[in-house]
Design an enzyme around this catalytic site. Sequence first.
Site, PDB file in Angstrom:
ATOM      1  N   GLU A  28      -9.632   5.520  -9.355  1.00  0.00           N
ATOM      2  CA  GLU A  28     -10.416   4.314  -9.690  1.00  0.00           C
ATOM      3  C   GLU A  28     -11.055   3.775  -8.425  1.00  0.00           C
ATOM      4  O   GLU A  28     -10.386   3.174  -7.585  1.00  0.00           O
ATOM      5  CB  GLU A  28      -9.499   3.271 -10.327  1.00  0.00           C
ATOM      6  CG  GLU A  28     -10.159   1.943 -10.621  1.00  0.00           C
ATOM      7  CD  GLU A  28      -9.180   0.863 -11.044  1.00  0.00           C
ATOM      8  OE1 GLU A  28      -9.469  -0.328 -10.801  1.00  0.00           O
ATOM      9  OE2 GLU A  28      -8.104   1.195 -11.594  1.00  0.00           O
TER      10      GLU A  28
ATOM     11  N   LYS B  18      -5.144  -2.767 -19.472  1.00  0.00           N
ATOM     12  CA  LYS B  18      -4.493  -2.864 -18.168  1.00  0.00           C
ATOM     13  C   LYS B  18      -3.696  -4.161 -18.127  1.00  0.00           C
ATOM     14  O   LYS B  18      -4.277  -5.253 -18.189  1.00  0.00           O
ATOM     15  CB  LYS B  18      -5.544  -2.842 -17.045  1.00  0.00           C
ATOM     16  CG  LYS B  18      -4.931  -2.982 -15.658  1.00  0.00           C
ATOM     17  CD  LYS B  18      -5.973  -2.817 -14.564  1.00  0.00           C
ATOM     18  CE  LYS B  18      -6.766  -4.071 -14.320  1.00  0.00           C
ATOM     19  NZ  LYS B  18      -7.549  -4.005 -13.057  1.00  0.00           N
TER      20      LYS B  18
ATOM     21  N   THR C 243     -12.723  -2.816 -10.819  1.00  0.00           N
ATOM     22  CA  THR C 243     -13.239  -4.152 -10.523  1.00  0.00           C
ATOM     23  C   THR C 243     -14.659  -4.297 -11.064  1.00  0.00           C
ATOM     24  O   THR C 243     -15.558  -4.826 -10.394  1.00  0.00           O
ATOM     25  CB  THR C 243     -13.201  -4.463  -9.005  1.00  0.00           C
ATOM     26  OG1 THR C 243     -11.997  -3.936  -8.431  1.00  0.00           O
ATOM     27  CG2 THR C 243     -13.205  -5.963  -8.764  1.00  0.00           C
TER      28      THR C 243
END
Length: 217
Positions: free
Chosen positions: A43, A134, A74
């Site tokens: 990621e 998440k 993000t």
Amino acid sequence: MKKLLVLSKISECGIVAVVRGDSKEEAIQTSEACIAGGITGIEVTFTIQGAEEVIKDLSFKHDKNVNVCIGAGTVLDSVTARTAILAGAQFIVSPCFDVETAKLCNLYGVPYIPGCMTVTEMKEALRYGVDVVKLFPGSAFGPDYVKAVKAPLPQVNIMPTGGVDLDNVEDWIRSGCIAVGVGGKLMAPAKTGDFSQISLLARQYVEKVQNVRMALQ
């Protein structure tokens, strides 16, 4: 089909490396160290200057590696999500749930993994086609929270991020998590340029996840 394949890869490895860095070069070296250590879900966070280029470079280099998945993290809005997808990101991770980002990812057939804390947030994410949520920040809850959530929502796939380390990763998997996101403690050696240590730590994470899964069979 592509979306299912990416989700399968993330689940199979069980670990997503949350890569941050002070430069594009550091982020690429850190990502390569994680891959060398067996963590195949990467990621690349948009807190990195030049994150789009990092995703492009890694996606191009590992295009033929069927096990490696390069994603973006993000991601706060659909514009950034589209930029990441066009750069080659195979999955999108956000610190919170965003409806427009969910819609865009569904349009492109790309897994969207948004940060959620409560059952209400997770329910809303599921309504918009989210396959994995998440749990963020994981450090604010703990593995027992996953068990509590999966009582009313047994169908939800949870990936905790924040507070996952070598001491508790087995507990998270044992609680029913499909995977875990690992950042700070795994990436720490990058600050001193010790990328071989990142590979070593990555192997330890992978081994712990594999061992606990074998024990649960």
